[in-house]
Design a protein around this motif. Structure first.
Motif, PDB file in Angstrom:
ATOM      1  N   VAL A 119     -29.418  27.406 -12.846  1.00  0.00           N
ATOM      2  CA  VAL A 119     -29.893  28.398 -11.890  1.00  0.00           C
ATOM      3  C   VAL A 119     -31.414  28.426 -11.874  1.00  0.00           C
ATOM      4  O   VAL A 119     -32.042  28.498 -10.809  1.00  0.00           O
ATOM      5  CB  VAL A 119     -29.326  29.790 -12.225  1.00  0.00           C
TER       6      VAL A 119
ATOM      7  N   SER B  80     -22.658  32.987  -7.558  1.00  0.00           N
ATOM      8  CA  SER B  80     -23.077  34.375  -7.330  1.00  0.00           C
ATOM      9  C   SER B  80     -24.492  34.635  -7.840  1.00  0.00           C
ATOM     10  O   SER B  80     -25.182  35.518  -7.326  1.00  0.00           O
ATOM     11  CB  SER B  80     -22.096  35.340  -8.005  1.00  0.00           C
ATOM     12  N   GLU B  81     -24.934  33.858  -8.803  1.00  0.00           N
ATOM     13  CA  GLU B  81     -26.279  34.045  -9.352  1.00  0.00           C
ATOM     14  C   GLU B  81     -27.374  33.540  -8.421  1.00  0.00           C
ATOM     15  O   GLU B  81     -28.559  33.768  -8.666  1.00  0.00           O
ATOM     16  CB  GLU B  81     -26.385  33.336 -10.706  1.00  0.00           C
TER      17      GLU B  81
END
Length: 198
Positions: free
Chosen positions: A55, A82-83
């Motif tokens: 991420v 989702s991050e």
């Protein structure tokens, strides 16, 4: 895309998207293509393609290269996806399609992504130059729009463009329109999409 002069040539054709691969194992890895050069490109959505990356790196690359979309082409799970929501750019999640593909798995991603991308299943995360059986798309029941990828060439691209599916958002052309990995054949692109240029 990875060569500045070729990128400028392709931009003259006014594509909606240009893809830039940030996966080092890919033969189309952007390598020395500079963030400064990409940041100057206008009037096109620059898509960063990542495979099982972190991420933090995706976040850094998105801002350094001024990307307008993120494509996840690996085994990223819904929690990982989702991050990335706070990046404030569209997220495209790719899936390799085969006869035994589990379409139900898409349900867990539907609210997290802006588009799906359906490619031919491979161990190398795409880049096969092979087309999957498009009739399998009849099993796709969600409303989420999708990109179609995998083996698109001059012969079958017209069929793809006539596909009567309002969810088909874009065609992702690659290896069949290259002179070498990452180097697009502009004349071939022009001849494949004659109605796009006037």
């Amino acid at each position: 895309m990875k060569y500045p002069a070729n990128i400028k040539e392709v931009l003259s054709l006014k594509p909606d998207y240009l893809g830039f691969i940030f996966y080092k194992q890919s033969k189309r890895y952007i390598a020395d293509l500079s963030p400064e050069f990409l940041s100057t490109l206008q009037a096109v959505n620059k898509v960063g393609v990542f495979v099982n990356d972190s991420v933090d790196r995706i976040r850094a690359v998105r801002y350094d290269y001024n990307l307008q979309a993120i494509q996840l082409h690996g085994d990223e799970d819904p929690v990982f996806v989702s991050e990335l929501k706070d990046l404030d750019v569209p997220v495209i999640k790719a899936f390799g399609i085969s006869q035994d593909f589990n379409w139900a798995q898409l349900n867990d991603y539907e609210s997290l992504v802006d588009f799906f991308l359906f490619d031919t299943k491979s161990q190398a995360y795409g880049g096969t130059g092979q087309r999957f059986d498009w009739s399998l798309l009849e099993r796709y029941v969600l409303e989420k729009p999708f990109f179609l990828s995998g083996g698109l060439d001059q012969e079958n691209i017209a069929t793809a463009m006539r596909m009567n599916d309002p969810r088909l958002h874009a065609l992702d052309v690659n290896s069949k329109f290259e002179k070498s990995p990452g180097l697009k054949d502009v004349s071939l692109l022009r001849s494949a999409f004659p109605d796009s240029f006037s």
